[in-house]
Scaffold this motif. Structure first.
Motif, short mmCIF file in Angstrom:
data_model
loop_
_atom_site.label_atom_id
_atom_site.label_comp_id
_atom_site.label_asym_id
_atom_site.label_seq_id
_atom_site.Cartn_x
_atom_site.Cartn_y
_atom_site.Cartn_z
N GLY A 52 7.03 5.78 6.67
CA GLY A 52 6.31 4.38 6.88
C GLY A 52 6.96 3.73 8.13
O GLY A 52 7.38 2.45 8.31
N GLU A 67 4.15 8.27 9.31
CA GLU A 67 3.14 7.26 9.19
C GLU A 67 1.84 7.73 9.12
O GLU A 67 1.53 8.62 9.87
CB GLU A 67 3.35 6.49 10.64
N ALA A 95 3.74 9.78 2.90
CA ALA A 95 5.10 10.66 2.55
C ALA A 95 4.47 11.64 1.47
O ALA A 95 5.12 12.84 1.61
CB ALA A 95 6.08 9.63 1.88
N GLU A 96 3.81 11.33 0.69
CA GLU A 96 3.61 12.31 -0.51
C GLU A 96 2.62 13.71 0.12
O GLU A 96 2.58 14.61 -0.60
CB GLU A 96 2.82 11.59 -1.48
N PHE A 110 0.76 -1.26 0.03
CA PHE A 110 0.21 -0.16 0.05
C PHE A 110 0.76 1.30 -0.04
O PHE A 110 0.70 2.23 0.88
CB PHE A 110 -0.84 -0.20 1.31
N LEU A 112 10.55 1.40 13.19
CA LEU A 112 11.70 0.93 12.59
C LEU A 112 11.90 1.21 11.23
O LEU A 112 10.98 1.21 10.38
CB LEU A 112 11.38 -0.63 12.83
N ARG A 164 -1.00 3.34 14.94
CA ARG A 164 0.49 3.21 14.88
C ARG A 164 1.39 4.71 15.17
O ARG A 164 2.01 4.37 16.06
CB ARG A 164 1.25 3.07 13.40
N ARG A 181 11.76 1.24 5.86
CA ARG A 181 12.02 -0.28 5.80
C ARG A 181 10.70 -0.88 5.66
O ARG A 181 9.72 -0.57 6.22
CB ARG A 181 12.79 -0.61 6.95
C1 LIG Z 1 5.34 -3.36 6.34
S1 LIG Z 1 5.03 -1.63 7.34
C2 LIG Z 1 6.92 -1.38 7.73
C3 LIG Z 1 6.95 -0.52 9.05
C4 LIG Z 1 8.30 -0.27 9.50
N1 LIG Z 1 9.01 0.49 8.69
C5 LIG Z 1 9.21 -1.67 9.78
O1 LIG Z 1 9.83 -1.98 9.02
O2 LIG Z 1 8.62 -2.55 10.62
C6 LIG Z 1 4.90 -0.37 6.15
C7 LIG Z 1 4.57 0.95 6.78
O3 LIG Z 1 4.27 1.94 5.74
C8 LIG Z 1 3.16 2.89 6.07
N2 LIG Z 1 3.14 3.37 4.51
C9 LIG Z 1 2.32 2.73 3.61
N3 LIG Z 1 2.23 3.80 2.41
C10 LIG Z 1 2.98 4.71 3.06
C11 LIG Z 1 3.06 6.12 2.44
N4 LIG Z 1 2.64 6.34 1.01
N5 LIG Z 1 3.87 7.05 3.17
C12 LIG Z 1 4.26 6.79 4.32
N6 LIG Z 1 3.97 5.50 4.93
C13 LIG Z 1 3.38 4.48 4.27
C14 LIG Z 1 2.37 1.67 6.46
O4 LIG Z 1 1.17 2.44 7.03
C15 LIG Z 1 3.00 1.06 7.33
O5 LIG Z 1 3.00 1.36 8.74
#
Ligand SMILES: C[S@@+](CC[C@H](N)C(=O)[O-])C[C@H]1O[C@@H](n2cnc3c(N)ncnc32)[C@H](O)[C@@H]1O
Length: 282
Positions: free
Chosen positions: A145, A168, A196-197, A11, A150, A173, A211
């Motif tokens: 994200g 985030e 982010a956007e 996503f 992390l 979260r 990550r």
């Molecule tokens: C799989 S989790 C990873 C979380 C953390 N970085 C880790 O490694 O444990 C992906 C995270 O990215 C966030 N995310 C998804 N699309 C994003 C976006 N366009 N901008 C910022 N965060 C986003 C989701 O809400 C989610 O918390």
């Protein structure tokens, strides 16, 4: 977002705007720069948007790790302790408290899967903290994200001189990170609840980290706009790093980046080093 740090989030995309949606419906066969038609691109965006909403709706449900007995922080092995002491220095206690949160409420909220508890140090916290020594002094870091913090929280603990923005979009979260960072007394973090956007106007970072958010070809367009002119991306990746770079060649040239470098961080310190893709502007 349970098991695999290198797994790609489904996503990451902005989601189509109404104008984009209309255009796609009117011109279903027009290809974008990645070779997708507008209709394909819109379908992909909608699927990602739905996945994000579904994950938000289910994030705190019992059954995602909250049903079992409260999990305990794993003991550091001697090798992990040596790495943790080197990376966190006199903030090791703070790092231990962070791991306590991850292993208890982090699991209960479904931020990480319960199977991660025994490897919370090696695979998550130390694996992220090895980026610490690579950050320039007093840097502004934006972690896109962040999820369970992390790498953002791990880096803010390891490097008290840097300021870390934790970006985030998911409210639960963000609330979890707010509670945790306050409990740790971590004063070099700022929480930004946004994709982010949406954060482009308020972020200009020396280093952007991410990550397990998305494959590089989608992550580059999300992260480059958050960079200061001389800034760099430090993206934690897995074994797929080189293949992702190849697949991202159009995004790399469109965003005027140099060919990314693949670094192995923590060699000799961690059992398994962390693969990081570093990209700088041309
Ligand atoms: C799989 S989790 C990873 C979380 C953390 N970085 C880790 O490694 O444990 C992906 C995270 O990215 C966030 N995310 C998804 N699309 C994003 C976006 N366009 N901008 C910022 N965060 C986003 C989701 O809400 C989610 O918390």
């Amino acid at each position: 977002m349970t098991d695999q740090p290198e797994q790609n989030s489904p996503f990451p995309h902005a989601g189509g705007t109404l104008d984009a949606a209309k255009a796609a419906e009117q011109n279903p066969d027009v290809e974008d720069k990645e070779g997708r038609t507008d209709a394909e691109s819109l379908r992909e965006d909608r699927a990602e948007e739905q996945a994000l909403q579904a994950e938000e709706a289910h994030a705190d449900e019992p059954g995602l790790g909250g049903d079992g007995p409260q999990q305990q922080r794993p003991e550091l092995t001697p090798a992990e302790r040596a790495a943790a002491e080197k990376l966190f220095g006199d903030r090791l206690e703070m790092a231990e408290k962070f791991v306590d949160h991850l292993c208890s409420t982090g699991i209960e909220h479904g931020l990480l899967g319960p199977r991660e508890v025994p490897r919370m140090w090696s695979r998550h916290v130390l694996n992220c903290a090895v980026l610490g020594p690579e950050l320039p002094a007093d840097a502004e870091v934006a972690d896109v994200g962040s999820g369970a913090g992390l790498p953002g929280i791990a880096l803010a603990i390891a490097r008290p001189d840097v300021d870390v923005m934790l970006i985030e979009p998911m409210e639960r979260r963000v609330q979890w990170m707010d509670t945790v960072t306050k409990d740790l007394g971590l004063d070099n973090v700022r929480l930004i609840r946004a994709r982010a956007e949406e954060a482009v106007d308020e972020v200009m970072a020396d280093v952007v980290t991410a990550r397990a958010v998305s494959a590089l070809k989608k992550l580059i367009p999300l992260t480059v706009p958050l960079l200061a002119d001389e800034g760099e991306l430090m993206l934690l990746k897995g074994r797929s790093a080189e293949a992702e770079i190849d697949a991202a060649s159009k995004a790399i040239s469109k965003h005027k980046l140099q060919r990314p470098e693949v670094l192995q961080l923590g060699e000799g310190l961690l059992e398994e080093p962390t693969t990081v893709v570093r990209c700088r502007r041309r």
